[in-house]
Design a protein around this motif. Structure first.
Motif, PDB file in Angstrom:
ATOM      1  N   GLU A 119      -4.338 -16.846  48.855  1.00 25.62           N
ATOM      2  CA  GLU A 119      -4.804 -18.236  48.838  1.00 25.62           C
ATOM      3  C   GLU A 119      -3.957 -19.106  49.757  1.00 25.62           C
ATOM      4  OE1 GLU A 119      -4.880 -21.882  45.582  1.00 25.62           O
ATOM      5  OE2 GLU A 119      -5.074 -19.818  44.857  1.00 25.62           O
ATOM      6  N   VAL A 120      -2.657 -18.938  49.701  1.00 26.66           N
ATOM      7  CA  VAL A 120      -1.733 -19.743  50.513  1.00 26.66           C
ATOM      8  C   VAL A 120      -1.937 -19.504  52.002  1.00 26.66           C
ATOM      9  CG1 VAL A 120       0.707 -20.037  51.113  1.00 26.66           C
ATOM     10  CG2 VAL A 120       0.010 -19.985  48.704  1.00 26.66           C
ATOM     11  N   ILE A 121      -2.249 -18.260  52.387  1.00 23.92           N
ATOM     12  CA  ILE A 121      -2.412 -17.950  53.816  1.00 23.92           C
ATOM     13  C   ILE A 121      -3.867 -18.087  54.272  1.00 23.92           C
ATOM     14  CG2 ILE A 121      -0.448 -16.374  53.756  1.00 23.92           C
ATOM     15  CD1 ILE A 121      -2.442 -14.043  53.955  1.00 23.92           C
ATOM     16  N   GLY A 122      -4.739 -18.571  53.358  1.00 30.01           N
ATOM     17  CA  GLY A 122      -6.130 -18.791  53.722  1.00 30.01           C
ATOM     18  C   GLY A 122      -6.935 -17.528  53.887  1.00 30.01           C
ATOM     19  N   ALA A 123      -6.623 -16.493  53.105  1.00 27.68           N
ATOM     20  CA  ALA A 123      -7.333 -15.217  53.236  1.00 27.68           C
ATOM     21  C   ALA A 123      -7.909 -14.766  51.894  1.00 27.68           C
ATOM     22  CB  ALA A 123      -6.401 -14.147  53.789  1.00 27.68           C
ATOM     23  N   GLN A 124      -8.414 -15.743  51.078  1.00 23.14           N
ATOM     24  CA  GLN A 124      -8.956 -15.386  49.775  1.00 23.14           C
ATOM     25  C   GLN A 124     -10.102 -14.385  49.888  1.00 23.14           C
ATOM     26  OE1 GLN A 124      -8.425 -18.511  50.974  1.00 23.14           O
ATOM     27  NE2 GLN A 124      -8.301 -20.015  49.310  1.00 23.14           N
ATOM     28  N   ASP A 125     -10.916 -14.538  50.943  1.00 27.46           N
ATOM     29  CA  ASP A 125     -12.070 -13.657  51.097  1.00 27.46           C
ATOM     30  C   ASP A 125     -11.692 -12.268  51.594  1.00 27.46           C
ATOM     31  OD1 ASP A 125     -11.285 -14.747  53.543  1.00 27.46           O
ATOM     32  OD2 ASP A 125     -13.290 -14.514  54.415  1.00 27.46           O
ATOM     33  N   LYS A 126     -10.422 -12.085  51.927  1.00 28.47           N
ATOM     34  CA  LYS A 126      -9.952 -10.791  52.431  1.00 28.47           C
ATOM     35  C   LYS A 126      -8.853 -10.222  51.535  1.00 28.47           C
ATOM     36  CE  LYS A 126     -10.938 -12.151  57.212  1.00 28.47           C
ATOM     37  NZ  LYS A 126     -12.185 -11.394  57.297  1.00 28.47           N
ATOM     38  N   LEU A 127      -8.932 -10.534  50.237  1.00 27.61           N
ATOM     39  CA  LEU A 127      -7.870 -10.123  49.319  1.00 27.61           C
ATOM     40  C   LEU A 127      -7.679  -8.609  49.312  1.00 27.61           C
ATOM     41  CD1 LEU A 127      -5.797 -10.644  47.079  1.00 27.61           C
ATOM     42  CD2 LEU A 127      -7.693 -10.613  45.427  1.00 27.61           C
ATOM     43  N   ILE A 128      -8.783  -7.857  49.237  1.00 23.30           N
ATOM     44  CA  ILE A 128      -8.672  -6.397  49.186  1.00 23.30           C
ATOM     45  C   ILE A 128      -8.061  -5.867  50.483  1.00 23.30           C
ATOM     46  CG2 ILE A 128      -9.933  -4.230  48.965  1.00 23.30           C
ATOM     47  CD1 ILE A 128      -9.740  -5.856  46.399  1.00 23.30           C
ATOM     48  N   ASP A 129      -8.550  -6.359  51.633  1.00 25.34           N
ATOM     49  CA  ASP A 129      -7.999  -5.927  52.925  1.00 25.34           C
ATOM     50  C   ASP A 129      -6.508  -6.249  53.005  1.00 25.34           C
ATOM     51  OD1 ASP A 129     -10.459  -5.047  53.796  1.00 25.34           O
ATOM     52  OD2 ASP A 129     -10.994  -6.953  54.702  1.00 25.34           O
ATOM     53  N   PHE A 130      -6.154  -7.434  52.539  1.00 23.13           N
ATOM     54  CA  PHE A 130      -4.758  -7.881  52.576  1.00 23.13           C
ATOM     55  C   PHE A 130      -3.873  -6.998  51.693  1.00 23.13           C
ATOM     56  CE2 PHE A 130      -1.951 -10.526  49.812  1.00 23.13           C
ATOM     57  CZ  PHE A 130      -0.886 -10.665  50.692  1.00 23.13           C
ATOM     58  N   THR A 131      -4.323  -6.723  50.451  1.00 22.62           N
ATOM     59  CA  THR A 131      -3.489  -5.950  49.528  1.00 22.62           C
ATOM     60  C   THR A 131      -3.378  -4.487  49.938  1.00 22.62           C
ATOM     61  OG1 THR A 131      -5.408  -5.644  48.078  1.00 22.62           O
ATOM     62  CG2 THR A 131      -3.924  -7.444  47.553  1.00 22.62           C
ATOM     63  N   VAL A 132      -4.481  -3.921  50.449  1.00 22.16           N
ATOM     64  CA  VAL A 132      -4.444  -2.520  50.891  1.00 22.16           C
ATOM     65  C   VAL A 132      -3.447  -2.357  52.036  1.00 22.16           C
ATOM     66  CG1 VAL A 132      -5.770  -0.711  52.062  1.00 22.16           C
ATOM     67  CG2 VAL A 132      -6.755  -1.908  50.106  1.00 22.16           C
ATOM     68  N   ALA A 133      -3.442  -3.312  52.961  1.00 22.51           N
ATOM     69  CA  ALA A 133      -2.503  -3.252  54.089  1.00 22.51           C
ATOM     70  C   ALA A 133      -1.067  -3.442  53.604  1.00 22.51           C
ATOM     71  CB  ALA A 133      -2.868  -4.312  55.126  1.00 22.51           C
ATOM     72  N   LEU A 134      -0.855  -4.417  52.730  1.00 28.63           N
ATOM     73  CA  LEU A 134       0.496  -4.712  52.233  1.00 28.63           C
ATOM     74  C   LEU A 134       1.070  -3.528  51.458  1.00 28.63           C
ATOM     75  CD1 LEU A 134       2.573  -7.041  52.133  1.00 28.63           C
ATOM     76  CD2 LEU A 134       1.590  -7.696  49.923  1.00 28.63           C
ATOM     77  N   ASP A 135       0.209  -2.803  50.759  1.00 26.82           N
ATOM     78  CA  ASP A 135       0.637  -1.660  49.946  1.00 26.82           C
ATOM     79  C   ASP A 135       1.232  -0.538  50.795  1.00 26.82           C
ATOM     80  OD1 ASP A 135       0.911  -0.435  47.439  1.00 26.82           O
ATOM     81  OD2 ASP A 135      -0.887   0.750  47.740  1.00 26.82           O
ATOM     82  N   LYS A 136       0.962  -0.566  52.105  1.00 23.79           N
ATOM     83  CA  LYS A 136       1.443   0.491  52.995  1.00 23.79           C
ATOM     84  C   LYS A 136       2.778   0.151  53.665  1.00 23.79           C
ATOM     85  CE  LYS A 136      -3.332   1.813  54.144  1.00 23.79           C
ATOM     86  NZ  LYS A 136      -4.343   1.880  55.227  1.00 23.79           N
ATOM     87  N   LEU A 137       3.395  -0.951  53.260  1.00 22.94           N
ATOM     88  CA  LEU A 137       4.600  -1.416  53.944  1.00 22.94           C
ATOM     89  C   LEU A 137       5.695  -0.360  53.982  1.00 22.94           C
ATOM     90  CD1 LEU A 137       6.041  -3.770  55.373  1.00 22.94           C
ATOM     91  CD2 LEU A 137       6.849  -4.533  53.125  1.00 22.94           C
ATOM     92  N   ASP A 138       5.949   0.304  52.837  1.00 22.77           N
ATOM     93  CA  ASP A 138       7.037   1.286  52.797  1.00 22.77           C
ATOM     94  C   ASP A 138       6.677   2.577  53.518  1.00 22.77           C
ATOM     95  OD1 ASP A 138       5.119   1.981  50.937  1.00 22.77           O
ATOM     96  OD2 ASP A 138       6.554   2.867  49.541  1.00 22.77           O
ATOM     97  N   LYS A 139       5.390   2.757  53.862  1.00 27.03           N
ATOM     98  CA  LYS A 139       4.969   3.984  54.534  1.00 27.03           C
ATOM     99  C   LYS A 139       4.892   3.811  56.044  1.00 27.03           C
ATOM    100  CE  LYS A 139       2.040   5.194  50.552  1.00 27.03           C
ATOM    101  NZ  LYS A 139       2.046   3.885  49.872  1.00 27.03           N
ATOM    102  N   ILE A 140       4.360   2.670  56.519  1.00 30.92           N
ATOM    103  CA  ILE A 140       4.119   2.516  57.956  1.00 30.92           C
ATOM    104  C   ILE A 140       4.944   1.411  58.595  1.00 30.92           C
ATOM    105  CG2 ILE A 140       1.785   3.442  57.734  1.00 30.92           C
ATOM    106  CD1 ILE A 140       0.677   0.637  57.920  1.00 30.92           C
ATOM    107  N   GLY A 141       5.635   0.604  57.789  1.00 32.30           N
ATOM    108  CA  GLY A 141       6.514  -0.415  58.342  1.00 32.30           C
ATOM    109  C   GLY A 141       5.822  -1.752  58.577  1.00 32.30           C
ATOM    110  N   GLU A 142       6.661  -2.774  58.790  1.00 31.80           N
ATOM    111  CA  GLU A 142       6.180  -4.151  58.905  1.00 31.80           C
ATOM    112  C   GLU A 142       5.191  -4.354  60.040  1.00 31.80           C
ATOM    113  OE1 GLU A 142       8.146  -8.491  60.063  1.00 31.80           O
ATOM    114  OE2 GLU A 142       9.368  -7.019  58.977  1.00 31.80           O
ATOM    115  N   GLU A 143       5.521  -3.862  61.239  1.00 37.87           N
ATOM    116  CA  GLU A 143       4.667  -4.124  62.408  1.00 37.87           C
ATOM    117  C   GLU A 143       3.297  -3.485  62.266  1.00 37.87           C
ATOM    118  OE1 GLU A 143       5.239  -6.302  64.754  1.00 37.87           O
ATOM    119  OE2 GLU A 143       7.076  -6.733  63.624  1.00 37.87           O
TER     120      GLU A 143
END
Length: 559
Positions: free
Chosen positions: A293-317
């Motif tokens: 909500e804060v970043i204006g991506a409410q309609d992309k919540l699933i896309d956002f969370t799926v990507a964020l969940d991979k942080l420890d596997k693929i890294g920040e960039e």
């Protein structure tokens, strides 16, 4: 030529030692489930496809194993696909007739032309009697209406625009043809290929079970389930296509004390397995919704969370790159930067999150829930595990709505998560039972096995099989030995008789070697002397020590 034996990738055979170790883990988990008040249930290995599809996100749905239908369903579809080639021929004839009629190459009246077209049209129906019969008959009016609108036209030449006339007739038939292809590719046709699927996890089948059995269940309902699941994943270390899940869930209560108990349950199981240094990571989907909500991506919540969940596997960039690919703006990604560098203990991270989510009501609600759980665990204390806030933890399943858990192996062990779960406020709603909140966790049996193996934490005693082997010297000796074997078994001692008689010294040695290879610690030798005296010679295979004893003493020595 003989077929080379093989098994599918991502599956395994288990020998006796493997099974003993796996049983040890499952029995340990089951014991703790029961201590915490959970009741066992079981569900079928496969479910109706519509029960599973759409519950795990796009990535999860792609990993569901479909079961191919058998019998006439598949035969009908096969015929339908084969006949589509014949239908193409008929449509080609129709188009050719249209071309000839429009160009004036056929000396036909309007009525004659119409009859020729409809004759071809009905031929198509004859080819596809079963699947397309109703489809084509219902659309006969489409053609008739087109011609009836132009009944006053006797010849094509009287049309002011022959191109539009040609296009209109052509499009009418082309639309029917496209609809035919859509029919073959539709979910209706797909349903004729597969209507069932192997279960992807135990949670969705559990939700289905609750709805179907709601009148026989006392809520809140605490259940545990230990059964295999299947995922069409890429096999790698700790990741298989067939594996067991050990789940515990509570439905019918929104109390956060349930989350507290699940943290304690994780700690109790891993303490019982003597596994130190386990980290129970926790986050809350409300916090992730607040961040979106804060970043204006409410309609992309699933896309956002799926990507964020991979942080420890693929890294920040790489995570940022994936978010850009999903349409999340650069401004939104820049607002996420504090998440990538969030550090400190539970309390410090919470304070940082409060600052980031100060304008999000749902985000602050998630923080409030996490604070409650952390305060309770801090007061109750954990024995072996550590509770840690991980705000990048997303778990890409669509149904989590509150707290989410993921358990990491001790530091130094290269392994993915060995457990996970979370709160789902309305999972049963998809099956018609509204407002039935639940929360559950799962233990990754196969990964826990690999961790215990790597750390050498399996007790030596769990792989013990037969305690004593009776050497077979012949029929009389064997019958005498079987009497003792029977008694020992009644006393709870694992005993067996070698089935084939040792006529020569070489064959006796073979039986002794058999005992050694199976790690059987004792053998009993019964020759003519023992038979006549009513005794047994017991040999310790480790020390070589031998004792000649009567049956009661033999029993005592082996207990």
């Amino acid at each position: 030529m003989a077929q080379k034996p093989s098994i599918p990738k991502g599956t395994r055979d288990f020998n006796a030692g493997d099974v003993a170790k796996r049983s040890y883990i499952m029995e340990t988990i089951k014991e703790q489930f029961q201590i915490f008040g959970f009741q066992p249930i079981e569900t079928p290995s496969f479910e109706n496809s519509d029960t599973l599809m759409g519950k795990y996100g796009d990535e999860g749905d792609r990993l569901i194993f479909k079961i191919l239908n058998s019998g006439d369903y598949l035969k009908d579809l096969k015929n339908s696909v084969a006949n589509s080639a014949i239908i193409n021929i008929y449509f080609s004839e129709i188009i050719d007739s249209l071309e000839s009629f429009i160009k004036g190459e056929e000396n036909l009246s309007y009525d004659e032309f119409l009859e020729s077209i409809l004759a071809l049209y009905k031929e198509i129906d004859i080819v596809e009697k079963k699947i397309l019969k109703d489809f084509f008959i219902e659309r006969e009016d489409t053609i008739l209406n087109f011609f009836n609108e132009n009944k006053n036209i006797d010849t094509v030449e009287s049309f002011s625009n022959q191109i539009e006339f040609k296009r209109g007739i052509y499009l009418s038939f082309y639309k029917i043809y496209i609809n035919h292809l859509d029919l073959l590719n539709s979910s209706k046709a797909a349903g004729k290929i597969s209507e069932k699927a192997l279960r992807y996890d135990l949670t969705v089948p559990f939700a289905r079970y609750v709805v179907q059995n709601q009148n026989d269940i006392e809520f809140p309902f605490k259940r545990y389930q230990i059964q295999p699941v299947w995922r069409a994943d890429r096999p790698q270390k700790g990741r298989f296509r067939e594996f067991f899940q050990c789940d515990a869930d509570v439905v019918g209560s929104k109390s956060l004390f349930q989350e507290v108990e699940f943290v304690q349950l994780y700690d109790a199981v891993f303490s019982a397995l003597k596994l130190k240094g386990v980290t129970i990571k926790i986050n809350n989907r409300k916090i992730l919704s607040g961040i979106a909500e804060v970043i204006g991506a409410q309609d992309k919540l699933i896309d956002f969370t799926v990507a964020l969940d991979k942080l420890d596997k693929i890294g920040e960039e790489k995570v940022k790159e994936e978010m850009r690919g999903k349409g999340i703006s650069e401004d939104g990604i820049s607002k996420l930067q504090p998440l990538f560098t969030l550090k400190g203990d539970f309390g410090n991270q919470i304070e940082s999150l409060k600052s980031i989510l100060s304008t999000s009501e749902i985000g602050l609600k998630g923080i409030e829930e996490l604070e409650f759980i952390n305060a309770a665990i801090s007061s109750l204390k954990l024995k072996k595990a550590t509770l840690q806030l991980d705000v990048t933890l997303a778990r890409g399943l669509n149904y989590y709505t509150g707290a989410i858990f993921e358990v990491s192996a001790p530091e130094g062990v290269k392994m993915g998560s060995i457990g996970g779960g979370g709160r789902y406020d309305d999972l049963t709603g998809i099956f018609g039972l509204k407002d039935m909140s639940g929360v559950g966790i799962s233990f990754g049996l196969d990964r826990i096995y690999l961790v215990l193996e790597e750390l050498n934490l399996f007790p030596d005693t769990i792989t013990d099989s037969t305690k004593v082997l009776f050497i077979n010297f012949g029929d009389k000796e064997a019958m005498y030995s079987l009497g003792a074997v029977t008694q020992l078994r009644e006393d709870g001692i694992k005993a067996e008789l070698f089935p084939d008689a040792a006529i020569s010294g070489k064959q006796k040695k073979k039986q002794m070697n058999y005992a050694n290879r199976r790690n059987i610690p004792f053998v009993v030798l019964v020759g003519e002397e023992e038979l006549n005296s009513g005794v047994f010679t017991l040999k310790n295979m480790t020390t070589g020590e031998q004792n000649t004893v009567a049956l009661p003493e033999l029993t005592n020595l082996l207990k």
